[in-house]
Design an enzyme around this catalytic site. Structure first.
Site, PDB file in Angstrom:
ATOM      1  N   GLY A 269       0.816  -1.213   0.000  1.00  0.00           N
ATOM      2  CA  GLY A 269       0.000   0.000   0.000  1.00  0.00           C
ATOM      3  C   GLY A 269       0.842   1.251   0.000  1.00  0.00           C
ATOM      4  O   GLY A 269       2.010   1.234   0.421  1.00  0.00           O
TER       5      GLY A 269
ATOM      6  N   ASN B  25       3.379  -0.096  10.256  1.00  0.00           N
ATOM      7  CA  ASN B  25       2.534  -1.287  10.412  1.00  0.00           C
ATOM      8  C   ASN B  25       2.571  -1.845  11.825  1.00  0.00           C
ATOM      9  O   ASN B  25       1.583  -2.421  12.289  1.00  0.00           O
ATOM     10  CB  ASN B  25       2.963  -2.382   9.442  1.00  0.00           C
ATOM     11  CG  ASN B  25       2.154  -2.403   8.166  1.00  0.00           C
ATOM     12  OD1 ASN B  25       2.107  -1.407   7.451  1.00  0.00           O
ATOM     13  ND2 ASN B  25       1.522  -3.521   7.885  1.00  0.00           N
TER      14      ASN B  25
ATOM     15  N   ASN C 255       1.972  -9.496   8.018  1.00  0.00           N
ATOM     16  CA  ASN C 255       0.626  -8.999   7.731  1.00  0.00           C
ATOM     17  C   ASN C 255       0.456  -8.811   6.238  1.00  0.00           C
ATOM     18  O   ASN C 255       1.305  -8.219   5.574  1.00  0.00           O
ATOM     19  CB  ASN C 255       0.407  -7.663   8.460  1.00  0.00           C
ATOM     20  CG  ASN C 255      -0.873  -6.957   8.065  1.00  0.00           C
ATOM     21  OD1 ASN C 255      -0.893  -5.795   7.715  1.00  0.00           O
ATOM     22  ND2 ASN C 255      -1.985  -7.656   8.147  1.00  0.00           N
TER      23      ASN C 255
ATOM     24  N   ARG D  10       3.186   7.627   6.815  1.00  0.00           N
ATOM     25  CA  ARG D  10       2.935   6.919   5.563  1.00  0.00           C
ATOM     26  C   ARG D  10       2.902   7.883   4.374  1.00  0.00           C
ATOM     27  O   ARG D  10       3.328   7.529   3.270  1.00  0.00           O
ATOM     28  CB  ARG D  10       1.640   6.110   5.678  1.00  0.00           C
ATOM     29  CG  ARG D  10       1.779   4.913   6.613  1.00  0.00           C
ATOM     30  CD  ARG D  10       0.468   4.171   6.810  1.00  0.00           C
ATOM     31  NE  ARG D  10       0.114   3.336   5.671  1.00  0.00           N
ATOM     32  CZ  ARG D  10       0.424   2.045   5.558  1.00  0.00           C
ATOM     33  NH1 ARG D  10       1.138   1.436   6.495  1.00  0.00           N
ATOM     34  NH2 ARG D  10       0.015   1.347   4.510  1.00  0.00           N
TER      35      ARG D  10
ATOM     36  N   HIS E  44      -8.527  -5.036   8.263  1.00  0.00           N
ATOM     37  CA  HIS E  44      -7.331  -5.691   7.733  1.00  0.00           C
ATOM     38  C   HIS E  44      -6.144  -5.631   8.679  1.00  0.00           C
ATOM     39  O   HIS E  44      -5.141  -6.302   8.448  1.00  0.00           O
ATOM     40  CB  HIS E  44      -6.966  -5.023   6.398  1.00  0.00           C
ATOM     41  CG  HIS E  44      -5.929  -5.732   5.601  1.00  0.00           C
ATOM     42  ND1 HIS E  44      -6.003  -7.076   5.297  1.00  0.00           N
ATOM     43  CD2 HIS E  44      -4.773  -5.286   5.022  1.00  0.00           C
ATOM     44  CE1 HIS E  44      -4.954  -7.424   4.570  1.00  0.00           C
ATOM     45  NE2 HIS E  44      -4.193  -6.358   4.399  1.00  0.00           N
ATOM     46  N   TRP E  45      -6.239  -4.834   9.737  1.00  0.00           N
ATOM     47  CA  TRP E  45      -5.084  -4.566  10.595  1.00  0.00           C
ATOM     48  C   TRP E  45      -5.333  -5.061  12.020  1.00  0.00           C
ATOM     49  O   TRP E  45      -5.431  -4.267  12.951  1.00  0.00           O
ATOM     50  CB  TRP E  45      -4.818  -3.064  10.622  1.00  0.00           C
ATOM     51  CG  TRP E  45      -3.807  -2.610   9.623  1.00  0.00           C
ATOM     52  CD1 TRP E  45      -3.160  -3.331   8.680  1.00  0.00           C
ATOM     53  CD2 TRP E  45      -3.312  -1.260   9.498  1.00  0.00           C
ATOM     54  NE1 TRP E  45      -2.308  -2.546   7.968  1.00  0.00           N
ATOM     55  CE2 TRP E  45      -2.377  -1.273   8.442  1.00  0.00           C
ATOM     56  CE3 TRP E  45      -3.585  -0.068  10.155  1.00  0.00           C
ATOM     57  CZ2 TRP E  45      -1.700  -0.121   8.043  1.00  0.00           C
ATOM     58  CZ3 TRP E  45      -2.923   1.071   9.751  1.00  0.00           C
ATOM     59  CH2 TRP E  45      -1.976   1.050   8.714  1.00  0.00           C
TER      60      TRP E  45
END
Length: 244
Positions: free
Chosen positions: A7, A15, A75, A157, A224-225
């Protein structure tokens, strides 16, 4: 060793910022690399970003630093990398902790997921903004967690995303390792958010059906995390698993 996902703007630190410290406090040496194309690592253009490229670059770097074995915590794309390393060099991997691992279905199946469809953005262009970065990060989590995303995570990010070429995502190529899961003999802990819109939670069944030495855990109201949205629980369960 923690292996982050893909991503715009992804990195090891963003992360796993709520996780690695707990593992250090539990007595583990933690290695937190940035994958090629991400974080502070090199970001070559004009190449395909294949799973084997990610796997080989991480594996060779560890070997070069004298590391002969490791427990792998991965992940998404990082989960796929962990599985590929375990398949390529079983003696290197002691155990695996996987959070919504990728690369266990055909790449086309992931492109059909609603979360990935919403990742269309101005990434790679001068118009890409921090507001757009926050929207992309928000897609990764359950709606109930969006307000808890730290501005500092978004900023980290965004800074990385501004340095990444489009090829990092546009030329990513991943195989389907699902049919080979039965070859992975190391003990595994697999955690998944039930509302994950990137890697479908049905993937937990693939590990069970393959006869893996695995415990699976599913979290409701989680995207998702898992390691971010349920950081304390993830740390507790993963450290307990690694402790035996």
């Amino acid at each position: 060793m923690f292996l982050h996902g893909s991503g715009p703007g992804a990195s090891g630190a963003s992360n796993f910022r709520q996780n690695w410290g707990a593992f250090v406090q539990a007595g583990y040496r933690v290695i937190l690399p940035d994958l090629i194309g991400y974080g502070a690592s090199s970001k070559p253009e004009g190449i395909d970003y294949t799973l084997q490229l990610f796997t080989d670059s991480v594996h060779e770097a560890l070997r070069a630093h004298g590391i002969e074995s490791a427990a792998l915590v991965g992940n998404s794309l990082g989960g796929g990398i962990a599985l590929q390393i375990a398949l390529d060099d079983p003696a290197f991997v002691t155990s695996l902790v996987l959070m919504a691992p990728g690369c266990i279905e055909e790449q086309a199946a992931y492109f059909q997921m609603p979360g990935i469809a919403r990742m269309v953005s101005g990434f790679g262009s001068p118009d890409f903004s921090v507001e757009e970065q926050k929207r992309l990060v928000s897609n990764l989590v359950h709606p109930s967690f969006v307000a808890s995303i730290p501005d500092s995570l978004v900023a980290d990010r965004y800074a990385v995303a501004r340095t990444q070429p489009k090829d990092v995502l546009a030329r990513m190529r991943t195989p389907n390792l699902g049919p080979r899961l039965g070859e992975v003999k190391q003990p595994m802990l697999v955690l998944w958010g039930l509302q994950d819109e990137f890697c479908p939670e049905r993937g937990t069944r693939l590990f069970l059906d393959a006869g893996c030495d695995v415990r699976t855990m599913t979290f409701n109201n989680v995207g998702h995390w898992v390691q971010v949205e349920r950081a304390e629980e993830f740390n507790r369960h993963a450290i307990g698993f690694l402790d035996g």
